[in-house]
Design a protein around this motif. Structure first.
Motif, PDB file in Angstrom:
ATOM      1  N   PRO A  24     -13.224   4.841 -17.469  1.00 38.83           N
ATOM      2  CA  PRO A  24     -12.032   5.364 -18.038  1.00 38.83           C
ATOM      3  C   PRO A  24     -10.969   4.580 -17.478  1.00 38.83           C
ATOM      4  O   PRO A  24     -10.948   3.878 -16.511  1.00 38.83           O
ATOM      5  CB  PRO A  24     -12.207   6.748 -17.333  1.00 38.83           C
ATOM      6  N   ASP A  25      -9.648   4.791 -18.254  1.00 36.33           N
ATOM      7  CA  ASP A  25      -8.605   3.954 -17.845  1.00 36.33           C
ATOM      8  C   ASP A  25      -7.661   4.899 -16.774  1.00 36.33           C
ATOM      9  O   ASP A  25      -7.041   4.445 -16.156  1.00 36.33           O
ATOM     10  CB  ASP A  25      -7.681   3.664 -19.050  1.00 36.33           C
ATOM     11  N   LEU A  26      -8.223   6.175 -17.069  1.00 36.44           N
ATOM     12  CA  LEU A  26      -7.188   7.181 -15.923  1.00 36.44           C
ATOM     13  C   LEU A  26      -8.243   8.312 -15.836  1.00 36.44           C
ATOM     14  O   LEU A  26      -9.032   8.743 -16.658  1.00 36.44           O
ATOM     15  CB  LEU A  26      -6.044   7.686 -16.862  1.00 36.44           C
ATOM     16  N   ILE A  27      -8.412   8.664 -14.542  1.00 39.36           N
ATOM     17  CA  ILE A  27      -9.045   9.642 -13.942  1.00 39.36           C
ATOM     18  C   ILE A  27      -8.136  10.724 -13.848  1.00 39.36           C
ATOM     19  O   ILE A  27      -7.120  10.554 -12.706  1.00 39.36           O
ATOM     20  CB  ILE A  27      -9.873   9.173 -13.027  1.00 39.36           C
ATOM     21  N   ILE A  28      -8.276  12.002 -14.389  1.00 37.53           N
ATOM     22  CA  ILE A  28      -7.067  13.153 -13.784  1.00 37.53           C
ATOM     23  C   ILE A  28      -7.786  14.078 -12.950  1.00 37.53           C
ATOM     24  O   ILE A  28      -8.871  14.581 -13.372  1.00 37.53           O
ATOM     25  CB  ILE A  28      -6.465  13.880 -15.086  1.00 37.53           C
ATOM     26  N   GLU A  29      -7.778  14.190 -11.560  1.00 39.59           N
ATOM     27  CA  GLU A  29      -8.405  15.197 -10.864  1.00 39.59           C
ATOM     28  C   GLU A  29      -7.493  16.287 -10.330  1.00 39.59           C
ATOM     29  O   GLU A  29      -6.563  16.069 -10.030  1.00 39.59           O
ATOM     30  CB  GLU A  29      -8.878  14.356  -9.573  1.00 39.59           C
ATOM     31  N   ALA A  30      -8.112  17.385 -10.846  1.00 39.45           N
ATOM     32  CA  ALA A  30      -7.192  18.660 -10.303  1.00 39.45           C
ATOM     33  C   ALA A  30      -8.008  19.204  -8.743  1.00 39.45           C
ATOM     34  O   ALA A  30      -9.100  19.580  -8.759  1.00 39.45           O
ATOM     35  CB  ALA A  30      -7.548  19.718 -11.439  1.00 39.45           C
ATOM     36  N   ILE A  44     -13.956   2.651  -6.613  1.00 37.45           N
ATOM     37  CA  ILE A  44     -14.904   2.463  -7.490  1.00 37.45           C
ATOM     38  C   ILE A  44     -14.101   1.657  -8.592  1.00 37.45           C
ATOM     39  O   ILE A  44     -14.673   0.684  -9.181  1.00 37.45           O
ATOM     40  CB  ILE A  44     -15.694   3.772  -8.079  1.00 37.45           C
ATOM     41  N   CYS A  45     -13.067   2.048  -9.065  1.00 40.46           N
ATOM     42  CA  CYS A  45     -12.112   1.686 -10.059  1.00 40.46           C
ATOM     43  C   CYS A  45     -11.679   0.132  -9.408  1.00 40.46           C
ATOM     44  O   CYS A  45     -11.856  -0.711 -10.120  1.00 40.46           O
ATOM     45  CB  CYS A  45     -10.699   2.311 -10.123  1.00 40.46           C
ATOM     46  N   ASP A  46     -11.790   0.146  -8.333  1.00 39.55           N
ATOM     47  CA  ASP A  46     -11.454  -1.471  -7.646  1.00 39.55           C
ATOM     48  C   ASP A  46     -12.615  -2.424  -8.216  1.00 39.55           C
ATOM     49  O   ASP A  46     -12.538  -3.374  -8.448  1.00 39.55           O
ATOM     50  CB  ASP A  46     -11.394  -1.500  -6.110  1.00 39.55           C
ATOM     51  N   ILE A  47     -13.831  -1.929  -7.747  1.00 32.96           N
ATOM     52  CA  ILE A  47     -15.195  -2.621  -7.933  1.00 32.96           C
ATOM     53  C   ILE A  47     -15.225  -2.899  -9.489  1.00 32.96           C
ATOM     54  O   ILE A  47     -15.618  -3.922  -9.850  1.00 32.96           O
ATOM     55  CB  ILE A  47     -16.206  -1.829  -7.493  1.00 32.96           C
ATOM     56  N   GLY A  51      -8.804   1.266 -14.199  1.00 32.17           N
ATOM     57  CA  GLY A  51      -8.810   2.284 -13.901  1.00 32.17           C
ATOM     58  C   GLY A  51      -7.949   2.738 -12.741  1.00 32.17           C
ATOM     59  O   GLY A  51      -7.598   2.106 -12.035  1.00 32.17           O
ATOM     60  N   GLU A  52      -7.362   4.184 -12.788  1.00 33.65           N
ATOM     61  CA  GLU A  52      -6.438   4.691 -11.913  1.00 33.65           C
ATOM     62  C   GLU A  52      -6.729   6.204 -11.794  1.00 33.65           C
ATOM     63  O   GLU A  52      -7.386   6.759 -12.800  1.00 33.65           O
ATOM     64  CB  GLU A  52      -5.126   4.143 -12.310  1.00 33.65           C
TER      65      GLU A  52
END
Length: 100
Positions: A24-30, A44-47, A51-52
């Protein structure tokens, strides 16, 4: 990684598998709490080199981890302004993952 998370370790394992598969390009966490899961997801996005994380919480906790891929949004995930900001961010990318 030295940051508290209330997530089950198995959930984090599954999240990294989902991220690897879907990228995913964007992860939205509530629900940010202390920021441990947001930090994990950003790492994980770094690896994956993409993604952000946009993480939302009603309280501002001191000493949350800072990471270039994490944006903290203060407010309720059901508040109209917060939802509008999340939608605005999501419209700019192709793939979005939401964690409720």
């Amino acid at each position: 990684m030295g940051v508290h998370t209330a997530k089950c370790p198995l959930d984090l394992w599954i999240f990294q598998e989902i991220l690897m598969e879907t990228r995913p390009d964007l992860i939205i966490e509530a629900g940010t709490h202390k920021g441990g899961s947001a930090h994990f997801l950003a790492s994980i996005c770094d690896i994956l080199r993409s993604g952000e994380v946009l993480t939302i919480d009603v309280t501002d906790q001191p000493d949350r981890p800072q990471h270039p891929r994490i944006t903290y949004l203060l407010g309720s995930s059901t508040d109209a302004e917060v939802v509008a900001e999340a939608i605005h961010r999501a419209e700019k990318v192709e793939r979005v993952m939401v964690i409720l």
